[in-house]
Design an enzyme around this catalytic site. Sequence first.
Site, PDB file in Angstrom:
ATOM      1  NE  ARG A 136     -11.371  15.506 -30.063  1.00 49.90           N
ATOM      2  CZ  ARG A 136     -11.292  15.254 -28.747  1.00 49.90           C
ATOM      3  NH1 ARG A 136     -10.139  15.008 -28.179  1.00 49.90           N
ATOM      4  NH2 ARG A 136     -12.363  15.254 -28.001  1.00 49.90           N
TER       5      ARG A 136
ATOM      6  CG  PHE B 264      -7.074  18.260 -24.416  1.00 41.74           C
ATOM      7  CD1 PHE B 264      -7.199  17.795 -25.715  1.00 41.74           C
ATOM      8  CD2 PHE B 264      -7.369  17.406 -23.371  1.00 41.74           C
ATOM      9  CE1 PHE B 264      -7.613  16.492 -25.957  1.00 41.74           C
ATOM     10  CE2 PHE B 264      -7.774  16.100 -23.615  1.00 41.74           C
ATOM     11  CZ  PHE B 264      -7.892  15.642 -24.905  1.00 41.74           C
ATOM     12  CB  THR B 265     -11.905  17.862 -24.184  1.00 42.25           C
ATOM     13  OG1 THR B 265     -10.956  16.789 -24.118  1.00 42.25           O
ATOM     14  CG2 THR B 265     -12.250  18.121 -25.642  1.00 42.25           C
TER      15      THR B 265
ATOM     16  CE  LYS C 161      -3.825  10.859 -24.284  1.00 38.78           C
ATOM     17  NZ  LYS C 161      -4.669  10.854 -23.086  1.00 38.78           N
TER      18      LYS C 161
ATOM     19  CG  PHE D  86     -15.978  14.693 -26.695  1.00 38.62           C
ATOM     20  CD1 PHE D  86     -15.788  15.755 -25.838  1.00 38.62           C
ATOM     21  CD2 PHE D  86     -15.110  13.615 -26.613  1.00 38.62           C
ATOM     22  CE1 PHE D  86     -14.753  15.744 -24.915  1.00 38.62           C
ATOM     23  CE2 PHE D  86     -14.079  13.588 -25.694  1.00 38.62           C
ATOM     24  CZ  PHE D  86     -13.897  14.659 -24.833  1.00 38.62           C
TER      25      PHE D  86
ATOM     26  CE1 TYR E 149      -4.021   2.061   0.331  1.00 41.54           C
ATOM     27  CE2 TYR E 149      -2.487   3.487   1.522  1.00 41.54           C
ATOM     28  CZ  TYR E 149      -3.696   3.297   0.863  1.00 41.54           C
ATOM     29  OH  TYR E 149      -4.560   4.347   0.726  1.00 41.54           O
TER      30      TYR E 149
ATOM     31  CG  ASP F  84      -1.113  18.260 -21.526  1.00 43.22           C
ATOM     32  OD1 ASP F  84      -0.483  17.182 -21.442  1.00 43.22           O
ATOM     33  OD2 ASP F  84      -2.317  18.317 -21.815  1.00 43.22           O
TER      34      ASP F  84
HETATM   35  N1  PM9 Z   1      -6.436  12.671 -24.540  1.00 44.42           N
HETATM   36  C1  PM9 Z   1      -7.161  11.685 -26.547  1.00 44.42           C
HETATM   37  O1  PM9 Z   1      -7.766  10.778 -27.130  1.00 44.42           O
HETATM   38  C2  PM9 Z   1      -8.013  10.746 -24.369  1.00 44.42           C
HETATM   39  C3  PM9 Z   1      -9.350  11.137 -23.963  1.00 44.42           C
HETATM   40  S1  PM9 Z   1     -10.033  12.679 -24.422  1.00 44.42           S
HETATM   41  C4  PM9 Z   1     -10.675  12.380 -25.911  1.00 44.42           C
HETATM   42  O2  PM9 Z   1      -6.501  12.553 -27.147  1.00 44.42           O
HETATM   43  C5  PM9 Z   1      -3.978  15.878 -23.432  1.00 44.42           C
HETATM   44  C6  PM9 Z   1      -3.206  16.700 -24.404  1.00 44.42           C
HETATM   45  C7  PM9 Z   1      -4.678  14.768 -23.832  1.00 44.42           C
HETATM   46  C8  PM9 Z   1      -5.431  14.025 -22.878  1.00 44.42           C
HETATM   47  C9  PM9 Z   1      -6.226  12.938 -23.264  1.00 44.42           C
HETATM   48  C10 PM9 Z   1      -5.397  14.460 -21.523  1.00 44.42           C
HETATM   49  C11 PM9 Z   1      -6.166  13.743 -20.475  1.00 44.42           C
HETATM   50  C12 PM9 Z   1      -4.677  15.569 -21.196  1.00 44.42           C
HETATM   51  N2  PM9 Z   1      -3.987  16.253 -22.141  1.00 44.42           N
HETATM   52  O3  PM9 Z   1      -7.115  10.808 -20.856  1.00 44.42           O
HETATM   53  O4  PM9 Z   1      -7.144  11.602 -18.531  1.00 44.42           O
HETATM   54  O5  PM9 Z   1      -4.639  14.422 -25.106  1.00 44.42           O
HETATM   55  O6  PM9 Z   1      -5.219  10.309 -19.325  1.00 44.42           O
HETATM   56  O7  PM9 Z   1      -5.533  12.562 -20.150  1.00 44.42           O
HETATM   57  C13 PM9 Z   1      -7.180  11.739 -25.100  1.00 44.42           C
HETATM   58  P1  PM9 Z   1      -6.306  11.244 -19.691  1.00 44.42           P
END
Ligand code: PM9
Length: 470
Positions: A394, A136-137, A270, A461, A84, A227
């Site tokens: 997008r 970014f979303t 990523k 979306f 843990y 980011d």
């Molecule tokens: N990006 C993408 O497909 C996954 C879900 S949103 C459609 O591009 C950036 C630049 C991203 C991102 C996720 C996140 C969030 C932050 N910054 O998905 O929570 O492209 O790990 O990261 C997606 P998490």
Amino acid sequence: MPRTVKTMGQQFGRRSWAEPWKIKMVEPIRLLSREERERALREAGYNTFLLRSEDVYIDLLTDSGTGAMSDRQWAGIMLGDEAYAGSRNFYHLEEAVRTYYGYRYVVPTHQGRGAEHLLSQAVIKPGQYVPGNMYFTTTRLHQELAGGIFEDVIIDEAHDPTNLHPFKGDVDLDKLESLIRRVGAENIAYVSLAGTVNMAGGQPVSMGNVRALRELCDRYGIRIYLDATRMMENAFFIQEREEGYADKSIAEILKEFCSYTDGAWMSAKKDNLVNIGGWLAVNDRELFDTLRNMVVVYEGLHTYGGMSGRDMEALAIGIEEAVQDDYVRARVGQVRYLGDLLDNWDIPFVKPVGGHGIFLDAKRFYPHIPQDQFPAQTLAAELYRESGVRSMERGIVSAGRDPKTGDHRRPALELTRLAIPRRVYTQAHMDVVAEAIKAVYDAREQAKGLRMVYEPKYLRFFQARFEPIE
Ligand code: PM9
């Protein structure tokens, strides 16, 4: 007449190169019949996020968490220390982030948005502005939920899919400085800098720009948080395009870039080559103490943050693998290969080709479909119907609604993204995808738009549903 498709080597006037790995394990995929795809699409409300993965043939929905881990990473999974507290894998992860990104303090999170949540809550005071190089979303939503007001300060070229600027992710320093003068430096929470810029088509930020940004922010006492989700890919473009960096390694470029920022958040799904994970890293001890305290409320103890020990081990190894020059070159090279194929047929997409995918320009693809009838969503649906290839909207759907007026935000870019998972598909898959897009392009005049029939409040979306307009 279509021009002859050339090998990568022929296109660039040199010998071809290939991915620096070979395949040890395979996962079968299958293409449903057209009738089955029609049914799956209807049941999914014409939203590719609502399709079942087993109904998809080639899955380019996202490059997030969809990459293939290496044999070393899978071996690392067996070294998971599931204590843990104080898991040895956390210390390996901490060391990898310090070594390759250069930040002092590391907080693990379950994925990128976990890190966005903590950072936004910790550093944004309600009413403060958060300037950034395009939204970014999930990032903007967390900034808004913390009471921040996002302000786009990316260069204008980024909003033009045909503009060939080599660093379309750059911050427009004049736009930023006018905002600072207008609202006062004390009303800027921080600069939210993304490398590469996802919503602009995976476009990079130059080293010259981040250096100048640092100087500007130092003059006003403003912090910069990065980011770093696709920073390896950003580093590749600097190495390729910016004077003085051709002989520097991706690792050296990454570290220099990060040195101009005060901290970073990461969706490790990523660039860090894992299926789940994230982290937040800062240089300020006081802020670190706050974040480390908050992580135990929202994610898990500060030595796992929502990840298992084995996840952290795979992540630490993934960081080391992702900074290798030959890996990044092959990664971006595959994206470019798909772009080159589409160019053979003059199919409109965002140029220059970015780091993680091809972004079809739905406005030029379907000029007869108004933005309120969701051309990029329509294109993603048509591509699936035609070929079983999954992509993502997008454009106006992703942009959501203005919290003040309640109206749709209408972004200049109305794009359908084909994000390429890392180390997953072959060149033959890219050929199939290109031909599928060509078939949809040839039938473009018959396409009709969509109507939104269900709209969730946050990040619509992901879960919105649509019906065809007859
Ligand atoms: N990006 C993408 O497909 C996954 C879900 S949103 C459609 O591009 C950036 C630049 C991203 C991102 C996720 C996140 C969030 C932050 N910054 O998905 O929570 O492209 O790990 O990261 C997606 P998490």
